[in-house]
Design a protein around this motif. Structure first.
Motif, PDB file in Angstrom:
ATOM      1  N   MET A 161       0.833  -1.187   0.000  1.00 29.80           N
ATOM      2  CA  MET A 161       0.000   0.000   0.000  1.00 29.80           C
ATOM      3  C   MET A 161       0.872   1.243   0.000  1.00 29.80           C
ATOM      4  O   MET A 161       1.849   1.309   0.738  1.00 29.80           O
ATOM      5  CB  MET A 161      -0.865   0.022   1.259  1.00 29.80           C
ATOM      6  N   PRO A 162       0.485   2.237  -0.802  1.00 29.50           N
ATOM      7  CA  PRO A 162       1.269   3.480  -0.819  1.00 29.50           C
ATOM      8  C   PRO A 162       1.270   4.177   0.540  1.00 29.50           C
ATOM      9  O   PRO A 162       0.282   4.137   1.272  1.00 29.50           O
ATOM     10  CB  PRO A 162       0.542   4.341  -1.851  1.00 29.50           C
ATOM     11  N   ARG A 163       2.392   4.798   0.839  1.00 23.32           N
ATOM     12  CA  ARG A 163       2.531   5.516   2.107  1.00 23.32           C
ATOM     13  C   ARG A 163       2.594   7.013   1.870  1.00 23.32           C
ATOM     14  O   ARG A 163       3.085   7.472   0.842  1.00 23.32           O
ATOM     15  CB  ARG A 163       3.795   5.066   2.832  1.00 23.32           C
ATOM     16  N   LEU A 164       2.113   7.734   2.859  1.00 22.98           N
ATOM     17  CA  LEU A 164       2.177   9.181   2.847  1.00 22.98           C
ATOM     18  C   LEU A 164       2.887   9.603   4.119  1.00 22.98           C
ATOM     19  O   LEU A 164       2.507   9.179   5.208  1.00 22.98           O
ATOM     20  CB  LEU A 164       0.768   9.774   2.788  1.00 22.98           C
ATOM     21  N   TYR A 165       3.924  10.384   3.953  1.00 28.65           N
ATOM     22  CA  TYR A 165       4.690  10.908   5.076  1.00 28.65           C
ATOM     23  C   TYR A 165       4.251  12.359   5.269  1.00 28.65           C
ATOM     24  O   TYR A 165       4.516  13.211   4.425  1.00 28.65           O
ATOM     25  CB  TYR A 165       6.188  10.801   4.802  1.00 28.65           C
ATOM     26  N   LEU A 166       3.542  12.616   6.349  1.00 29.06           N
ATOM     27  CA  LEU A 166       2.977  13.927   6.635  1.00 29.06           C
ATOM     28  C   LEU A 166       3.910  14.639   7.612  1.00 29.06           C
ATOM     29  O   LEU A 166       4.028  14.236   8.777  1.00 29.06           O
ATOM     30  CB  LEU A 166       1.577  13.745   7.220  1.00 29.06           C
ATOM     31  N   ILE A 167       4.604  15.659   7.117  1.00 36.15           N
ATOM     32  CA  ILE A 167       5.688  16.290   7.857  1.00 36.15           C
ATOM     33  C   ILE A 167       5.319  17.732   8.209  1.00 36.15           C
ATOM     34  O   ILE A 167       4.969  18.528   7.332  1.00 36.15           O
ATOM     35  CB  ILE A 167       6.984  16.284   7.015  1.00 36.15           C
ATOM     36  N   ARG A 168       5.416  18.047   9.493  1.00 39.57           N
ATOM     37  CA  ARG A 168       5.218  19.437   9.892  1.00 39.57           C
ATOM     38  C   ARG A 168       6.455  20.232   9.488  1.00 39.57           C
ATOM     39  O   ARG A 168       7.586  19.739   9.558  1.00 39.57           O
ATOM     40  CB  ARG A 168       5.012  19.546  11.403  1.00 39.57           C
ATOM     41  N   HIS A 169       6.248  21.455   9.062  1.00 37.10           N
ATOM     42  CA  HIS A 169       7.357  22.322   8.655  1.00 37.10           C
ATOM     43  C   HIS A 169       8.360  22.504   9.802  1.00 37.10           C
ATOM     44  O   HIS A 169       8.048  22.296  10.970  1.00 37.10           O
ATOM     45  CB  HIS A 169       6.838  23.688   8.199  1.00 37.10           C
ATOM     46  N   GLY A 170       9.557  22.923   9.438  1.00 35.35           N
ATOM     47  CA  GLY A 170      10.587  23.224  10.421  1.00 35.35           C
ATOM     48  C   GLY A 170      10.294  24.514  11.157  1.00 35.35           C
ATOM     49  O   GLY A 170       9.348  25.246  10.847  1.00 35.35           O
ATOM     50  N   LYS A 171      11.129  24.816  12.140  1.00 31.26           N
ATOM     51  CA  LYS A 171      10.937  26.004  12.985  1.00 31.26           C
ATOM     52  C   LYS A 171      11.026  27.272  12.123  1.00 31.26           C
ATOM     53  O   LYS A 171      12.032  27.527  11.475  1.00 31.26           O
ATOM     54  CB  LYS A 171      11.996  26.028  14.078  1.00 31.26           C
ATOM     55  N   PRO A 172       9.944  28.074  12.140  1.00 28.87           N
ATOM     56  CA  PRO A 172       9.946  29.281  11.315  1.00 28.87           C
ATOM     57  C   PRO A 172      10.745  30.415  11.949  1.00 28.87           C
ATOM     58  O   PRO A 172      11.002  30.424  13.149  1.00 28.87           O
ATOM     59  CB  PRO A 172       8.463  29.649  11.226  1.00 28.87           C
ATOM     60  N   ALA A 173      11.095  31.381  11.121  1.00 28.67           N
ATOM     61  CA  ALA A 173      11.840  32.550  11.584  1.00 28.67           C
ATOM     62  C   ALA A 173      10.975  33.491  12.418  1.00 28.67           C
ATOM     63  O   ALA A 173      11.504  34.349  13.116  1.00 28.67           O
ATOM     64  CB  ALA A 173      12.423  33.296  10.383  1.00 28.67           C
ATOM     65  N   ALA A 174       9.658  33.332  12.335  1.00 32.26           N
ATOM     66  CA  ALA A 174       8.732  34.138  13.136  1.00 32.26           C
ATOM     67  C   ALA A 174       7.545  33.257  13.501  1.00 32.26           C
ATOM     68  O   ALA A 174       7.251  32.278  12.813  1.00 32.26           O
ATOM     69  CB  ALA A 174       8.259  35.354  12.345  1.00 32.26           C
ATOM     70  N   THR A 175       6.863  33.607  14.582  1.00 31.57           N
ATOM     71  CA  THR A 175       5.706  32.825  15.005  1.00 31.57           C
ATOM     72  C   THR A 175       4.428  33.418  14.442  1.00 31.57           C
ATOM     73  O   THR A 175       4.423  34.533  13.919  1.00 31.57           O
ATOM     74  CB  THR A 175       5.605  32.789  16.542  1.00 31.57           C
ATOM     75  N   TRP A 176       3.325  32.666  14.612  1.00 28.72           N
ATOM     76  CA  TRP A 176       2.046  33.148  14.073  1.00 28.72           C
ATOM     77  C   TRP A 176       1.530  34.379  14.779  1.00 28.72           C
ATOM     78  O   TRP A 176       0.608  35.006  14.319  1.00 28.72           O
ATOM     79  CB  TRP A 176       0.999  32.044  14.025  1.00 28.72           C
ATOM     80  N   GLY A 177       2.149  34.789  15.842  1.00 24.06           N
ATOM     81  CA  GLY A 177       1.769  36.040  16.487  1.00 24.06           C
ATOM     82  C   GLY A 177       2.647  37.198  16.049  1.00 24.06           C
ATOM     83  O   GLY A 177       2.470  38.323  16.488  1.00 24.06           O
TER      84      GLY A 177
END
Length: 192
Positions: A1-17
């Motif tokens: 069965m095909p696999r999907l690797y769901l990866i969260r992005h790396g640490k951003p240079a700024a936060t969502w705030g």
């Protein structure tokens, strides 16, 4: 069965705030992107992704790039695995407070001009469509990953899982549905 690797992005240079609506990665995030690439490239050949898909946002695209280069493919951009949409009438400065409130409840309870329970199902549907074409690495966001995992586990909480930066959640597909194989690494995160 095909696999999907769901990866969260790396640490951003700024936060969502912060002031930047679309930050790229900081130095730590760049190192995390390279570590994700190394993990994916070390998989057995029959499990290694042949495609790389990313949210349109810079932090995901920059996390995806090392893997795409190693595989010799282009990063495919798919808004279907993008960040949770902010209500149209919400000022950018209020997004952080809106997210904090949303994170405390269930998908159907999120306030806004969108059916967020339907949005989470759309994220899962986008992933089914992507993996139908073979083993795929998808670089996405904390909330979108929670959307997919919540659909697969039947957990209606917006945050039932705290994927760390470059955490890799493994899913597989029979061509019609997704199955959770393994959640990625969880960590304390500033998202909450």
């Amino acid at each position: 069965m095909p696999r999907l690797y769901l990866i969260r992005h790396g640490k951003p240079a700024a936060t969502w705030g912060g002031h930047d609506d679309d930050p790229g990665l900081d130095e730590t995030g760049q190192a995390q992107a390279e570590a994700a690439r190394d993990f994916l490239m070390a998989l057995p050949a029959d499990e290694r992704p042949s495609r790389v898909v990313s949210s349109p946002l810079a932090r995901c695209r920059e996390t995806a790039e090392p893997t795409a280069r190693a595989l010799g493919v282009e990063v495919e951009i798919d808004p279907g695995v993008g960040e949770i949409p902010t209500p149209a009438n919400l000022a950018a400065a209020d997004r952080g407070a809106w997210l904090k409130e949303a994170f405390q409840g269930a998908w159907a309870d999120i306030q806004g001009d969108l059916d967020y329970d339907a949005w989470r199902r759309d994220v899962a549907g986008a992933l089914v469509a992507l993996v139908a074409r073979g083993d795929t690495a998808v670089f996405s966001h904390f909330v979108a990953i929670n959307a997919a995992v919540s659909c697969l586990t039947g957990d209606d909480r917006v945050v039932g899982f705290r994927p760390d930066h470059t955490s890799i959640t493994v899913l597989q597909s029979d061509g019609k549905t997704l199955t959770l194989v393994e959640k990625g690494r969880e960590a304390s995160t500033s998202v909450l």
